[in-house]
Design a protein around this motif. Structure first.
Motif, PDB file in Angstrom:
ATOM      1  N   GLU A 101       0.845  -1.189   0.000  1.00 51.85           N
ATOM      2  CA  GLU A 101       0.000   0.000   0.000  1.00 51.85           C
ATOM      3  C   GLU A 101       0.880   1.239   0.000  1.00 51.85           C
ATOM      4  N   ASP A 137      -3.263  -5.100  -9.141  1.00 49.35           N
ATOM      5  CA  ASP A 137      -3.867  -3.961  -8.462  1.00 49.35           C
ATOM      6  C   ASP A 137      -5.210  -4.342  -7.855  1.00 49.35           C
ATOM      7  N   TYR A 138      -5.460  -3.892  -6.618  1.00 49.71           N
ATOM      8  CA  TYR A 138      -6.773  -4.038  -6.018  1.00 49.71           C
ATOM      9  C   TYR A 138      -7.719  -2.947  -6.510  1.00 49.71           C
ATOM     10  N   LEU A 139      -7.168  -1.803  -6.906  1.00 54.93           N
ATOM     11  CA  LEU A 139      -7.981  -0.647  -7.269  1.00 54.93           C
ATOM     12  C   LEU A 139      -8.004  -0.498  -8.776  1.00 54.93           C
ATOM     13  N   LYS A 140      -8.686  -1.371  -9.438  1.00 54.68           N
ATOM     14  CA  LYS A 140      -8.739  -1.340 -10.896  1.00 54.68           C
ATOM     15  C   LYS A 140      -9.615  -0.191 -11.374  1.00 54.68           C
ATOM     16  N   GLU A 142      -9.077   2.985 -11.204  1.00 53.80           N
ATOM     17  CA  GLU A 142      -9.041   4.227 -10.446  1.00 53.80           C
ATOM     18  C   GLU A 142      -7.696   4.920 -10.638  1.00 53.80           C
ATOM     19  N   THR A 382      -6.252  -1.122   5.753  1.00 52.53           N
ATOM     20  CA  THR A 382      -5.887  -0.090   4.794  1.00 52.53           C
ATOM     21  C   THR A 382      -5.958   1.312   5.399  1.00 52.53           C
ATOM     22  N   TYR A 445     -12.497  -5.703  -4.235  1.00 54.64           N
ATOM     23  CA  TYR A 445     -13.325  -4.502  -4.227  1.00 54.64           C
ATOM     24  C   TYR A 445     -14.397  -4.536  -5.305  1.00 54.64           C
ATOM     25  N   THR A 499     -11.693   8.542  -0.057  1.00 53.49           N
ATOM     26  CA  THR A 499     -12.438   7.712  -1.001  1.00 53.49           C
ATOM     27  C   THR A 499     -12.581   6.315  -0.431  1.00 53.49           C
ATOM     28  N   ARG A 501     -13.887   2.304  -0.302  1.00 52.92           N
ATOM     29  CA  ARG A 501     -13.945   1.199  -1.265  1.00 52.92           C
ATOM     30  C   ARG A 501     -15.121   0.262  -0.999  1.00 52.92           C
TER      31      ARG A 501
END
Length: 602
Positions: A101, A137-140, A142, A382, A445, A499, A501
């Motif tokens: 992270e 990536d966990y945050l696709k 973004e 997180t 997510y 922001t 998730r």
């Protein structure tokens, strides 16, 4: 010309990934020719003894277990041993894919507060520790403008190698060529880091060693001679590129090895007369989930089973419709918690949960609330500030716990989710179907979400205020008001931190949306009042074990605030963990530390 300027700016802003940019053409081969390799410079005078034992020759074989080797007798041998241990660490971690992270805050100058956040960025994913570097990536989808599009263009036009999450090179001094052929080592002194006595070396690239080489300082512990800290940057940067500075820390979480845990990066100079900052930021990178368990029970087939006893009580009969509904919700709740834990996003049950549970129980007892199922609490690992509830479990992020200034503020945050539970706003029942758990960790997510409709959010806020007014925290709600005011003031510059998730956000478009009725309580914000601490920096409350993901409350001695710049609400700060050896109890050792640091020749 404008396009080229734009690309250069883009390169400077890409998370902290520039530190991991490794030119593919200019990098020398991993095994350089002996004739071409520069001569290694001596690390320290050979006459400088460490122990009375005889000198040990350098070995090219894989590093044996440290305890089986005779101790080094010179600083040259310490360097050789540390190089062996570094390569052994790379091999030991090569099959692991920990969670990484990075939270970055862009900085601007403020005449009263010094450098303050002017924007932020957040990255979360898994990192492949092997030679074949990969990234998930966990945050696709973004922050694409900063991460994918710009880095894609950077890769295409400037032909650089992008390592996962920008930090695969920052966890090691050099992933491929950490040896005497490429580096010089100069002994500086002995120094304590926490409870661990270290030898400090300056590390510089050999002439002609190639681009992207580490330059800075390393700390080597004096028992197995592992590197425990790296501080510096990489050089020389390719044209139109930029290497960031980093301070990388390791923890002794398994016998014989110190694994990378924290990286702090900072750029920018706001002192008088300094050149205009092309880029200024502070960034924290945290690594955890090295040993993610899949909840497999080794003794599953050895459990004692008793079939001869028959329970004929009413509780042993078929569930009533209401009981069946509640059991279904419990099954969904358990499925979600288990899946988040397996993905490395949720801490196992532990000490922090008990602290949170105490606050929730205070709210329940003083409001005479008796629920059919107990309310549980868990910690999301997180940084972004968020809470959500699934079934009767309240989940709160590590970052939000970090920045809350007191127990009353924690109670206020928890009371909102407790309001959802008391009002029956149960979410997540669809996850009782186990096929919904069959997805990859990096798509967590995309598969989970526990957001409430606006009407339920309003009702939960109203219920939260009612719960707080009847609780032991009723006389401390002015502090909650201060926290919400500070959150409102900082929100326009902390979009990534705010922001969410999985749950509903605390703010929307820079405006406070949760518990707004409490935001009018208490005095006005005043930075000049040093006793008014509305919010804390990130990292002030919770410490996470990077190997097993367990969270615990940080126990620190209060430090006096001497100026408004000491407050740093919601801000990123450097890491400075107290190092200790595996299995050792951390005890105060200030006198020993002071004595060691006061004498460089010790």
């Amino acid at each position: 010309m404008r396009n080229w300027k734009w690309m250069f700016t883009a390169a400077l802003l890409v998370s902290v990934s520039a530190a991991a940019q490794q030119p593919t053409e200019s990098q020398p081969s991993t095994q350089p020719d002996a004739a071409a390799a520069p001569q290694a410079a001596p690390a320290a005078p050979a006459s400088q003894p460490l122990a009375p034992e005889s000198q040990t020759g350098q070995s090219t074989a894989p590093a044996p277990t440290p305890s089986l080797l005779p101790p080094p007798t010179t600083m040259d041998q310490v360097v050789d041993r540390s190089i062996e241990r570094e390569h052994a660490l790379m091999k030991a971690l090569s099959r692991l894919t920990p969670v990484v992270e990075t939270y970055l805050q862009n900085l601007s100058a403020d005449p009263q507060l010094g450098s303050v956040p002017s924007g932020d960025h957040y990255f979360l994913g898994r990192m492949d520790m092997g030679e074949s570097v990969d990234r998930k990536d966990y945050l696709k989808g973004e922050d694409r403008g900063m991460e994918t599009r710009l880095m894609g263009g950077f890769h295409k036009f400037f032909k650089v190698q992008y390592q996962p999450l920008g930090f695969s090179w920052m966890i090691y001094a050099d992933r491929t060529d950490f040896d005497r052929a490429h580096y010089q080592f100069h002994y500086i002194r002995r120094e304590f880091l926490g409870d661990v006595r270290c030898m400090v070396f300056d590390v510089t690239p050999q002439k002609g060693a190639g681009r992207g080489r580490f330059q800075g300082r390393m700390w080597v512990e004096d028992q197995d001679y592992n590197i425990v800290r790296l501080n510096g940057t990489y050089t020389a940067a390719p044209r139109n590129s930029y290497f960031f500075h980093m301070d990388s820390w390791r923890l002794n979480l398994i016998p014989g090895y110190w694994v990378p845990a924290y990286i702090y990066s900072e750029e920018g100079d706001f002192s008088a007369g300094a050149k205009k900052n092309k880029i200024a930021f502070k960034a924290q990178t945290r690594i955890w989930g090295y040993d993610l368990k899949k909840n497999n029970k080794d003794d599953e087939l050895t459990q004692i089973r008793v079939d001869s006893v028959t329970d004929e009580s009413p509780a042993a009969q078929d569930a009533s419709p209401l009981q069946a509904e509640r059991q279904w919700q419990q099954q969904a709740e358990d499925n979600v918690l288990e899946r988040l834990t397996r993905a490395g996003l949720l801490a196992p049950e532990g000490d922090v949960d008990r602290v949170l549970q105490t606050v929730v129980n205070n709210l329940l007892v003083t409001n005479n609330i008796d629920l059919p199922r107990p309310v549980r609490t868990r910690v999301l690992l997180t940084a972004p500030l968020e809470t959500f509830s699934v079934g009767n479990t309240i989940v709160i992020s590590r970052g939000l716990i970090d920045v809350l200034p007191d127990e009353a503020s924690l109670a206020a945050v928890l009371s909102h989710e407790l309001g959802h539970i008391v009002l029956g706003h149960n979410l997540g029942s669809k996850f009782a179907f186990n096929d919904r758990m069959l997805f990859s960790d990096d798509s967590t997510y995309a598969n989970f979400g526990f957001r409430h409709i606006p009407e339920e959010e309003t009702a939960a806020d109203k219920k939260a205020v009612e719960l707080l007014n009847n609780s032991p925290y009723a006389q401390k709600l002015d502090n909650v008001g201060l926290f919400l005011k500070e959150l409102q003031a900082r929100a326009p510059h902390l979009n990534a931190l705010l922001t969410t998730r999985l749950g509903n956000p605390l703010t929307s478009n820079g405006t406070l949306t949760r518990l707004s009725a409490l935001a009018t309580r208490g005095p006005a914000l005043d930075n000049n009042k040093l006793d008014q601490v509305a919010a804390l920096p990130l990292g002030g409350r919770v410490k996470v074990n990077p190997w097993n993901d367990r969270a615990e409350m940080v126990k620190t001695t209060p430090v006096a605030i001497t100026s408004a710049r000491d407050k740093m609400p919601f801000e990123v700060t450097p890491f400075y963990p107290r190092l200790a050896r595996y299995g050792a109890q951390t005890v105060p050792s200030a006198p020993a530390t002071a004595a060691a640091n006061s004498n460089p020749s010790n």
